[in-house]
Design an enzyme around this catalytic site. Structure first.
Site, PDB file in Angstrom:
ATOM      1  N   SER A  10      -3.588   2.151  -7.730  1.00 19.03           N
ATOM      2  CA  SER A  10      -2.338   2.222  -6.962  1.00 19.03           C
ATOM      3  C   SER A  10      -1.401   3.213  -7.656  1.00 19.03           C
ATOM      4  O   SER A  10      -1.617   3.556  -8.833  1.00 19.03           O
ATOM      5  CB  SER A  10      -1.680   0.844  -6.916  1.00 19.03           C
ATOM      6  OG  SER A  10      -1.174   0.521  -8.209  1.00 19.03           O
TER       7      SER A  10
ATOM      8  N   ASP B 175      -5.066   4.260  -4.039  1.00 15.17           N
ATOM      9  CA  ASP B 175      -4.679   3.184  -3.114  1.00 15.17           C
ATOM     10  C   ASP B 175      -3.200   3.369  -2.738  1.00 15.17           C
ATOM     11  O   ASP B 175      -2.364   3.593  -3.617  1.00 15.17           O
ATOM     12  CB  ASP B 175      -4.894   1.848  -3.862  1.00 15.17           C
ATOM     13  CG  ASP B 175      -4.752   0.637  -2.974  1.00 15.17           C
ATOM     14  OD1 ASP B 175      -4.984   0.743  -1.759  1.00 15.17           O
ATOM     15  OD2 ASP B 175      -4.420  -0.442  -3.519  1.00 15.17           O
ATOM     16  N   HIS B 176      -2.896   3.294  -1.465  1.00 10.97           N
ATOM     17  CA  HIS B 176      -1.507   3.423  -0.984  1.00 10.97           C
ATOM     18  C   HIS B 176      -0.827   4.708  -1.469  1.00 10.97           C
ATOM     19  O   HIS B 176       0.300   4.673  -1.981  1.00 10.97           O
ATOM     20  CB  HIS B 176      -0.664   2.199  -1.376  1.00 10.97           C
ATOM     21  CG  HIS B 176      -1.131   0.956  -0.696  1.00 10.97           C
ATOM     22  ND1 HIS B 176      -0.871   0.687   0.635  1.00 10.97           N
ATOM     23  CD2 HIS B 176      -1.877  -0.074  -1.145  1.00 10.97           C
ATOM     24  CE1 HIS B 176      -1.439  -0.454   0.973  1.00 10.97           C
ATOM     25  NE2 HIS B 176      -2.071  -0.937  -0.088  1.00 10.97           N
TER      26      HIS B 176
ATOM     27  N   HIS C 118      -0.259  -8.357   1.519  1.00 10.78           N
ATOM     28  CA  HIS C 118      -0.459  -8.180   0.074  1.00 10.78           C
ATOM     29  C   HIS C 118       0.104  -9.346  -0.731  1.00 10.78           C
ATOM     30  O   HIS C 118       1.048  -9.999  -0.306  1.00 10.78           O
ATOM     31  CB  HIS C 118       0.202  -6.871  -0.381  1.00 10.78           C
ATOM     32  CG  HIS C 118      -0.499  -5.662   0.132  1.00 10.78           C
ATOM     33  ND1 HIS C 118      -0.009  -4.896   1.157  1.00 10.78           N
ATOM     34  CD2 HIS C 118      -1.677  -5.099  -0.228  1.00 10.78           C
ATOM     35  CE1 HIS C 118      -0.851  -3.897   1.396  1.00 10.78           C
ATOM     36  NE2 HIS C 118      -1.871  -3.993   0.577  1.00 10.78           N
TER      37      HIS C 118
ATOM     38  N   GLY D 286      -4.986  -6.282   1.678  1.00 14.69           N
ATOM     39  CA  GLY D 286      -4.373  -7.608   1.562  1.00 14.69           C
ATOM     40  C   GLY D 286      -5.338  -8.746   1.822  1.00 14.69           C
ATOM     41  O   GLY D 286      -4.999  -9.734   2.464  1.00 14.69           O
TER      42      GLY D 286
HETATM   43  P1  13P Z   1      -4.355  -8.401  -2.184  1.00 13.47           P
HETATM   44  O1  13P Z   1      -2.942  -8.494  -2.693  1.00 13.47           O
HETATM   45  O2  13P Z   1      -4.567  -9.371  -1.064  1.00 13.47           O
HETATM   46  O3  13P Z   1      -5.368  -8.544  -3.247  1.00 13.47           O
HETATM   47  O4  13P Z   1      -4.524  -6.937  -1.532  1.00 13.47           O
HETATM   48  C1  13P Z   1      -4.847  -5.830  -2.325  1.00 13.47           C
HETATM   49  C2  13P Z   1      -4.769  -4.557  -1.566  1.00 13.47           C
HETATM   50  O5  13P Z   1      -4.665  -4.486  -0.366  1.00 13.47           O
HETATM   51  C3  13P Z   1      -4.821  -3.313  -2.357  1.00 13.47           C
HETATM   52  O6  13P Z   1      -4.623  -2.189  -1.557  1.00 13.47           O
HETATM   53  O1  G3H Z   2      -1.820  -3.060  -2.498  1.00 14.81           O
HETATM   54  C1  G3H Z   2      -1.321  -3.141  -3.598  1.00 14.81           C
HETATM   55  C2  G3H Z   2      -2.142  -3.426  -4.786  1.00 14.81           C
HETATM   56  O2  G3H Z   2      -2.313  -4.802  -4.972  1.00 14.81           O
HETATM   57  C3  G3H Z   2      -1.553  -2.752  -5.987  1.00 14.81           C
HETATM   58  O3  G3H Z   2      -0.461  -3.425  -6.475  1.00 14.81           O
HETATM   59  O4  G3H Z   2       1.382  -1.750  -6.787  1.00 14.81           O
HETATM   60  O5  G3H Z   2       1.266  -3.862  -8.173  1.00 14.81           O
HETATM   61  O6  G3H Z   2      -0.375  -2.015  -8.547  1.00 14.81           O
HETATM   62  P1  G3H Z   2       0.519  -2.716  -7.560  1.00 14.81           P
HETATM   63 ZN    ZN Z   3      -3.302  -2.577   0.111  1.00 16.41          ZN
END
Ligand code: 13P
Ligand code: G3H
Ligand code: ZN
Length: 329
Positions: free
Chosen positions: A57, A94-95, A191, A225
């Protein structure tokens, strides 16, 4: 370009996701922030013969430091090779919040896959930004995930009270206009550890998923999520000094149904965090005098690995998709 992901032994997600769709499982996409989480993930996937998407992330990128990330990924692929396993490993942003961060990850940190999360913008802006990232990434054979719809809870620093479910009537146009390789959808997942309240009926909208699949048959769909928030670890955390109240997740059987459909990638982070924390808290409770990080972080790693091995079977159905590795310690 500083690193080519192929030189790090990584794969993009194209064939990983297509194979998962053809064979009716989903690829585990697990987030990591440190060495012990990375070890837990890669050892679990090698031992199960499951492909893996290692997710970073923006927060994890800052925490690890962008110059260390390629070498952590290289450590993971070296481990896979030394184990005699042939599981493919992707390194995925991620994101991803902007074109610039996606570009930096591709050019300077060896990412083989990126998400551009423009779901907080209106439809046309989401299309424009996702397309821009896809066009750039594809020049480097890097795959791209985009998102349509908004997950409830905190997502990319945006807090939404309600889910804005993905509209099935938009997905075909979105995928065609952007040229992305996979699509994250909002069907009731969220999430973090507090997805439902006590008394709720925890479920995801498999009916919407079905309509989306009908519009873009065979196209790889992603669920974010998707932690199930295992109650055994919540209990263990609370019994050993933690305070986590009313944390509830998505039932495994619903996710398993989704994994058999066009859902080809399922994101999980919170479950691993909970298992890890349960292990660390237990290590301290069992031995309050412990101050060797290998002992308490080692217990966290052990719990996380064990849980992910179970999840690969119960949720993803990805066990044995590739040659199984040896039970290396
Ligand atoms: P969770 O918080 O449900 O584990 O989701 C993680 C996620 O979507 C990371 O992109
Ligand atoms: O989707 C989000 C992930 O769980 C990452 O979380 O931004 O705390 O690293 P974070
Ligand atoms: Zn996510």
């Amino acid at each position: 370009m500083k690193y080519n992901y192929k030189d790090l032994g990584l794969s993009n997600t194209k064939e990983m996701l297509n194979k998962a769709n053809r064979e009716g499982y989903a690829v585990p996409a697990f987030n990591f922030n440190n060495l012990e989480q990375l070890q837990a993930i890669i050892e679990a996937c090698v031992e199960m013969g499951a492909p893996v998407i290692l997710q970073v992330s923006p927060g994890a990128r800052n925490y690890i430091g962008k110059d260390m990330i390629p070498w952590m990924a290289k450590a993971a692929t070296s481990y896979v090779a030394a184990s005699g396993s042939d599981i493919p490993v992707a390194l995925h942003l991620d994101h991803g919040p902007s074109f610039e961060i996606a570009e930096d990850c591709i050019l300077n940190s060896g990412f083989s896959s990126v998400m551009i999360d423009a779901s907080k913008y209106d439809y046309d802006e989401n299309v424009a930004l996702s397309k821009k990232v896809a066009e750039f990434a594809h020049k480097y054979d890097v795959t791209v995930e985009a998102e349509l719809g908004v997950l409830a809870g905190i997502e990319d620093e945006v807090s939404a009270e309600e889910h804005i479910f993905t509209k099935p009537e938009e997905v075909e146009d979105f995928v065609a206009k952007t040229g992305v390789d996979s699509l994250a959808i909002a069907i009731g997942t969220s999430h973090g550890a507090y997805k439902f309240k006590p008394g709720d009926d925890p479920h995801i909208r498999l009916d919407i998923l079905k309509k989306i699949e009908e519009k873009i048959p065979g196209f790889p769909i992603v669920l974010h999520g998707s932690s199930s928030i295992p109650q055994q670890y919540v209990k263990m955390i609370n019994e050993n000094g933690g305070v986590i109240e009313d944390a509830l997740g998505i039932p495994d059987d619903q996710l398993n149904l989704a994994s058999k459909s066009a859902v080809a990638k399922i994101n999980v982070d919170s479950d691993g965090r909970l298992a890890f924390t349960a292990g660390v808290r237990k290590a301290f409770a069992d031995n309050p005098g412990e101050f060797d990080p290998r002992k308490y972080l080692g217990k966290g790693k052990e719990f996380m690995k064990k849980y992910y091995k179970e999840k690969i079977v119960d949720v993803y159905g990805a066990e044995g998709a590739y040659k199984k590795g040896t039970e290396r310690k």
